[in-house]
Design a protein around this motif. Structure first.
Motif, short mmCIF file in Angstrom:
data_model
loop_
_atom_site.label_atom_id
_atom_site.label_comp_id
_atom_site.label_asym_id
_atom_site.label_seq_id
_atom_site.Cartn_x
_atom_site.Cartn_y
_atom_site.Cartn_z
N SER A 6 25.40 93.23 53.84
CA SER A 6 26.02 94.70 53.53
C SER A 6 27.31 94.62 52.76
O SER A 6 27.55 95.25 51.76
CB SER A 6 25.69 95.74 54.52
OG SER A 6 26.84 95.67 55.37
N LYS A 22 27.93 95.17 48.88
CA LYS A 22 29.06 96.35 48.72
C LYS A 22 30.22 95.70 47.69
O LYS A 22 30.36 96.27 46.56
CB LYS A 22 29.69 96.90 49.92
CG LYS A 22 30.89 97.85 49.49
CD LYS A 22 31.28 98.42 50.88
CE LYS A 22 32.25 99.50 50.71
NZ LYS A 22 32.78 99.93 52.05
N LYS A 54 30.81 96.73 43.46
CA LYS A 54 32.12 97.38 43.36
C LYS A 54 32.83 96.35 42.24
O LYS A 54 33.47 96.72 41.35
CB LYS A 54 32.86 97.40 44.51
CG LYS A 54 34.27 98.18 44.16
CD LYS A 54 34.99 98.35 45.32
CE LYS A 54 36.28 99.29 45.13
NZ LYS A 54 36.87 99.69 46.49
#
Length: 134
Positions: A85, A89, A93
């Protein structure tokens, strides 16, 4: 004493040796006397004497994740999910080149190949390095 044939963890060469175990603890290492083994009856100093880490009192044996400013033991599944995760992420980003992998000389060539394949095919980056120094 029980002798257990295994592979040395210190590099990707694949040397084999016997762990000599007494009462559940490694007490010594003996080279594999098979002349057809990759190490041909020999061991480097790390392979022969570097087993004290196995029973060290500070050795981590379970994954830890920081929760509320403290490290907590978690399952391997939870740890892998947490890492995945965080990688997803970060890639979302900052892009795939924001992630890099550094592999190890303790891994086999096949494991190092899989690491670079993961980084290139799954993450989408060529940011992969390896340190062959022992």
């Amino acid at each position: 004493m029980k002798s257990i044939l295994t592979t040395c963890p210190y590099c990707g060469t694949g040397c084999t040796f016997f762990l000599n175990v007494r009462q559940g603890k490694i007490v010594s290492v003996t080279p594999n006397n098979d002349v057809n083994s990759v190490n041909q009856e020999k061991l480097c100093s790390k392979g022969r004497f570097g087993f004290d880490f196995v029973h060290h009192k500070d050795r981590l044996t379970n994954p830890l994740i920081r929760k509320e400013e403290k490290l907590a033991e978690v399952t391997w599944g939870e740890a892998i999910g947490f890492i995945a995760s965080k990688i997803k992420k970060t890639v979302k980003k900052y892009g795939s080149d924001s992630i890099a992998a550094f592999s190890s000389a303790r891994c086999t060539n096949e494991e190092n190949y899989l690491m670079q394949k993961l980084m290139r095919a799954v993450i989408g980056t060529n940011n992969v390095d390896h340190c062959a120094r022992l």
